[in-house]
Write a protein that holds these residues in place. Structure first.
Motif, short mmCIF file in Angstrom:
data_model
loop_
_atom_site.label_atom_id
_atom_site.label_comp_id
_atom_site.label_asym_id
_atom_site.label_seq_id
_atom_site.Cartn_x
_atom_site.Cartn_y
_atom_site.Cartn_z
N TYR A 184 -6.63 6.62 -2.00
CA TYR A 184 -5.39 7.11 -2.62
C TYR A 184 -4.53 5.94 -3.08
O TYR A 184 -4.03 5.93 -4.22
CB TYR A 184 -4.65 8.00 -1.61
N THR A 185 -4.34 4.96 -2.23
CA THR A 185 -3.59 3.77 -2.63
C THR A 185 -4.22 3.08 -3.83
O THR A 185 -3.53 2.70 -4.78
CB THR A 185 -3.48 2.78 -1.46
N ALA A 202 0.87 -1.18 0.00
CA ALA A 202 0.00 0.00 0.00
C ALA A 202 0.90 1.22 0.00
O ALA A 202 2.10 1.13 0.30
CB ALA A 202 -0.92 0.01 1.22
N TYR A 203 0.31 2.36 -0.32
CA TYR A 203 1.04 3.62 -0.25
C TYR A 203 0.66 4.41 1.00
O TYR A 203 0.96 5.61 1.11
CB TYR A 203 0.78 4.47 -1.49
N HIS A 204 0.02 3.73 1.94
CA HIS A 204 -0.36 4.40 3.18
C HIS A 204 -0.36 3.38 4.31
O HIS A 204 -0.46 2.17 4.08
CB HIS A 204 -1.74 5.03 3.07
N GLN A 205 -0.26 3.89 5.50
CA GLN A 205 -0.49 3.11 6.70
C GLN A 205 -0.95 4.09 7.77
O GLN A 205 -0.30 5.11 8.02
CB GLN A 205 0.77 2.38 7.15
N GLY A 206 -2.08 3.79 8.39
CA GLY A 206 -2.64 4.71 9.36
C GLY A 206 -2.94 6.04 8.73
O GLY A 206 -3.66 6.14 7.74
N ARG A 207 -2.32 7.10 9.26
CA ARG A 207 -2.52 8.46 8.74
C ARG A 207 -1.27 8.98 8.02
O ARG A 207 -1.10 10.19 7.89
CB ARG A 207 -2.88 9.40 9.91
N THR A 208 -0.44 8.07 7.56
CA THR A 208 0.80 8.43 6.87
C THR A 208 0.77 7.88 5.46
O THR A 208 0.38 6.72 5.24
CB THR A 208 2.02 7.89 7.62
N VAL A 209 1.17 8.70 4.49
CA VAL A 209 1.20 8.26 3.09
C VAL A 209 2.60 8.44 2.52
O VAL A 209 3.35 9.32 2.93
CB VAL A 209 0.18 9.03 2.22
N LEU A 210 2.92 7.59 1.56
CA LEU A 210 4.15 7.71 0.79
C LEU A 210 3.84 8.32 -0.57
O LEU A 210 2.77 8.05 -1.14
CB LEU A 210 4.79 6.34 0.60
N LEU A 211 4.78 9.07 -1.08
CA LEU A 211 4.54 9.83 -2.31
C LEU A 211 5.83 9.88 -3.12
O LEU A 211 6.92 9.97 -2.57
CB LEU A 211 4.06 11.23 -1.92
N GLY A 212 5.73 9.82 -4.44
CA GLY A 212 6.88 9.98 -5.32
C GLY A 212 7.86 8.84 -5.19
O GLY A 212 7.48 7.68 -5.04
N VAL A 269 -3.77 13.93 -6.37
CA VAL A 269 -4.74 12.88 -6.06
C VAL A 269 -4.88 12.73 -4.54
O VAL A 269 -5.98 12.54 -4.02
CB VAL A 269 -4.32 11.55 -6.71
N LEU A 270 -3.78 12.82 -3.82
CA LEU A 270 -3.84 12.76 -2.36
C LEU A 270 -4.71 13.88 -1.81
O LEU A 270 -5.58 13.64 -0.96
CB LEU A 270 -2.43 12.86 -1.78
#
Length: 420
Positions: free
Chosen positions: A339-340, A287-297, A320-321
């Protein structure tokens, strides 16, 4: 209802775009940057029509389009100068709604930073995710150095920021990614390294081009301010450095290639060449997220530069985020899952497609290169627009739920950008 708060780790292109887009949505945004100053590492960045439409969302798309400097024909060449395939900006505009614009990274960073409130970007502030957050629990970011607000934790100079949302845009070697997904394979060396520099344009005119040689590539693109962005790649072991400098290394590898390559190498200072190994995400994250944190780029989907989409996909991620984050933090975990779902399949498809072209550039044996040359020659006979097919399904992307500063599909409509 209190104003939602976001912390962005990393003030690169993706991080600044995310901060600007979230700010437009009504979020209070703080950007934490490790470097001592907002001076982007790199030289040029290709911004295809998909990225330009994403930048329309935050009101800077037209400013980027105004940086377009490519006129006339350009295309693919051999080291001797023979043309293999040609195209024009008009062909890209017809197919994708606009040409690819190559901008200096510093110019783009300036446009993005200007969309943020004073004091939003805090440099000299290394940061890492301390707690990704969860349902009913804010995320936390631990920082060292800097002079921003935050609750002190632990020793002197250590602070912790809490936020409704943390955006980790901390690059290929992301510490946030390792925190969220420990044990997941890191991006792998793609098998080649890259050099980049910017110099004044040579006196003799030239056409924009990318030139493929034995296991190597050279590209020359004009910038809007009269300078030239040059880049090169070569198949070499990871971690290498030239003992007599990177300019000398480029002279050995490319000094006898066609004009304007020798003139550009003569113009660059010995310390003016940037070198960096190229990495790609070989195994998709869960996934590109976990909890309230997202990864980008690059933190989420590092890719080779062969489609010119690394920065473009980070910009897409950002808008998009912001679209999914909405104007408040209620139900945020569910919206980050969206988002993911939107971004992971698309970006990994671009990673794979770019990687295939990267492997093609690595061909070095005479039979393989002859086959490659024949294929491009045949493609050119069928028409220059066919050479743009590598960007089909990529450059024609449009952002979700947004109004455009320049109108859809790159038409010059004017007007104000709406919030994402």
């Amino acid at each position: 209802m209190s104003q939602p708060r976001a912390v962005v780790i990393g003030a690169g292109i993706g991080g600044l775009t995310a901060a600007a887009a979230l700010h437009l949505r009504g979020w209070a945004v703080t950007v934490l940057e490790r470097a001592a100053a907002l001076e982007p590492v790199g030289a040029g960045i290709a911004l295809a029509p998909n990225a330009q439409r994403a930048l329309d969302v935050i009101g800077v798309g037209d400013a980027v389009r105004a940086m377009s400097a490519w006129q006339g024909e350009g295309g693919l060449r051999t080291p001797s100068g023979r043309w293999l395939s040609r195209t024009t900006p008009d062909a890209a505009a017809e197919r994708f709604g606009g040409p690819v614009v190559v901008a200096h990274r510093a110019d783009l960073v300036g446009l993005l930073a200007a969309r943020l409130p004073d004091g939003a970007v805090r440099t000299g502030t290394p940061a890492e995710v301390a707690d990704p957050g969860g349902e009913g629990r804010p995320a936390a970011v631990r920082v060292t150095g800097g002079d921003g607000e935050g609750e002190r934790k632990g020793g002197e100079g250590v602070r912790e920021y809490t936020a409704d949302l943390v955006v980790a845009a901390d690059g290929i070697h992301s510490t946030a990614r390792r925190t969220l997904f420990p044990g997941h394979p890191a991006p792998r060396y793609a098998g080649f390294t890259a050099w980049r520099f910017v110099v004044p344009a040579p006196e003799r005119p030239f056409s924009p081009h990318e030139t493929w040689g034995p296991g190597s590539v050279w590209g020359t693109v004009p910038l809007h301010d009269g300078r030239v962005y040059a880049y090169a790649t070569a198949t070499v072991p990871a971690g290498g450095r030239s003992p007599d400098g990177e300019r000398a290394e480029l002279l050995r590898r490319f000094g006898d290639w066609h004009h304007p390559v020798p003139d550009l190498l003569a113009a660059v200072r010995p310390d003016g060449v940037l070198r960096g190994d190229v990495y790609r995400t070989a195994t998709a994250l869960p996934a590109y997220h976990q909890g309230r944190t997202v990864l980008l780029g690059d933190a989420a989907h590092a890719m080779t530069p062969n489609l010119g989409q690394g920065g473009c996909q980070a910009i897409e991620d950002a808008v998009v985020l912001a679209h999914h984050a909405g104007p408040d933090a209620a139900g945020l975990e569910r919206r980050l899952a969206a988002y993911t779902r939107d971004r992971l399949p698309r970006t990994m498809d671009v990673v794979r497609r770019s990687g295939r072209i990267g492997r093609l550039t690595a061909w070095s044996s005479p039979p393989a290169r002859a086959l490659r040359t024949a294929a491009f020659t045949a493609l050119d006979r069928l028409g220059p627009r066919l050479a743009l097919r590598s960007l089909d399904g990529i450059a024609d992307w449009e952002p979700p739920g947004a109004a455009y500063a320049a109108g859809p599909r790159g038409t010059r409509g004017g007007g104000e950008a709406a919030a994402p």
